[in-house]
Design an enzyme around this catalytic site. Structure first.
Site: not given
Ligand SMILES: Nc1ncnc2c1ncn2[C@@H]1O[C@H](COP(=O)(O)OP(=O)(O)OP(=O)(O)O)[C@@H](O)[C@H]1O
Ligand SMILES: CC(C)(CO)[C@@H](O)C(=O)NCCC(=O)O
Ligand SMILES: [K+]
Length: 261
Positions: A10, A15, A17, A108, A128, A131, A184
């Site tokens: 994937v 990255r 998988h 995906d 999911d 990202t 912060t």
């Protein structure tokens, strides 16, 4: 090497998988960084990937010779690199048995939804946490109801750290900080995580209003981080969300099995 051994790849936006299957049995799963074209070319011309597996592909040696790779990618430039591999099977949306999908739906998302439905039944909702963070749901007829896309956990922190003068790049923390930040970094932690949790709660509850008995599964690299924070705020809801690290692989396995029929 037995014919029943195969790899799933994937390609996400952060990255790669990987999963190694023996027929429908998942043997191992691991993540790697993107591989440069030169390495892929070497893999393509190499008849035994054992040499590569230790360092690049897998944390363990996999004794497989030129295994078929079933690939699902949402990054076309990376897919292009893998097209040099001789035994490559690209999975496209047309091959996923869901109704009502729109042409640009991520493969995906479609595969994860297929995997969830095949495992726990339809209707199904998949979160999911990659990202990008996505919600993708289908009804009892396996028809796409729809979904939502927002910046993933790390991307939210990165956006603040990179697009402002006064905010540092903060790493997501496993522990939920107090809601009212007094520094912060803790203010950023609070803002991102409490808003994410509230948003996920809202989407999941809206889904259960329409489909009360539906399974809700969460996958992706930030799955555990989100579930842990969720657990602290809403243990009742967290208990009803299934953590599913290999959901896209489950979908790819459904595809593989459909070819064998
Ligand atoms: N080594 C790592 N590299 C990148 N992300 C990591 C790593 N370890 C954990 N993560 C977390 O995983 C998240 C990315 O998830 P994942 O790897 O599932 O995404 P992806 O599949 O590459 O992207 P997408 O599917 O959204 O295109 C990041 O937000 C990050 O917080
Ligand atoms: C949303 C992501 C980035 C999640 O990986 C991917 O599924 C994608 O690029 N999808 C295309 C757009 C869509 O699904 O509507
Ligand atoms: K883009």
């Amino acid at each position: 090497m037995s014919k029943s051994h195969w790899l799933a790849l994937v390609i996400g936006n952060s990255r790669l998988h990987w999963a190694w299957f023996n027929a429908e049995r998942l043997q191992a799963a691991w993540d790697t960084a993107y591989l440069p074209a030169s390495i892929v070319q070497k893999l393509a011309s190499c008849h035994d990937i054992t040499d590569f597996s230790q360092e690049i592909l897998a944390p363990r040696a996999i004794n497989i010779t030129s295994p078929p790779i079933y690939i699902a990618s949402v990054v076309p430039s990376q897919t292009a690199i893998w097209r040099t591999y001789p035994n490559l099977h690209e999975i496209t949306l047309a091959q996923v048995p869901l109704q009502g999908v729109y042409p640009t739906l991520g493969i995906d998302r479609a595969l994860a939804l297929w995997g969830a439905g095949a495992t726990w039944g339809f209707p199904a909702l998949v979160i999911d946490a990659g990202t990008a963070l996505t919600f993708t749901g289908a009804n009892g007829d396996r028809t796409l109801v729809g979904g939502a896309i927002l910046p993933g956990v790390r991307l939210q922190f990165q956006a603040l750290g990179e697009r402002t003068a006064g905010l540092p790049l903060v790493d997501p923390q496993e522990l939920l900080s107090p809601r009212w930040g007094l520094s912060t970094p803790t203010s950023i932690q609070s803002g991102v995580m409490y808003t994410l949790i509230a948003g996920i709660k809202d989407f999941v509850n809206a889904w259960w209003q329409e489909f009360p008995a539906s399974c809700v599964a969460i996958t992706g690299g930030d799955r555990t981080l989100i579930l842990n924070c969720f657990q602290l705020q809403h243990p009742d809801i967290a208990a009803k969300i299934t953590s599913a690290p290999h959901l896209i692989f489950q979908g790819i396995c459904c595809y593989w099995a459909s070819l064998e029929e």
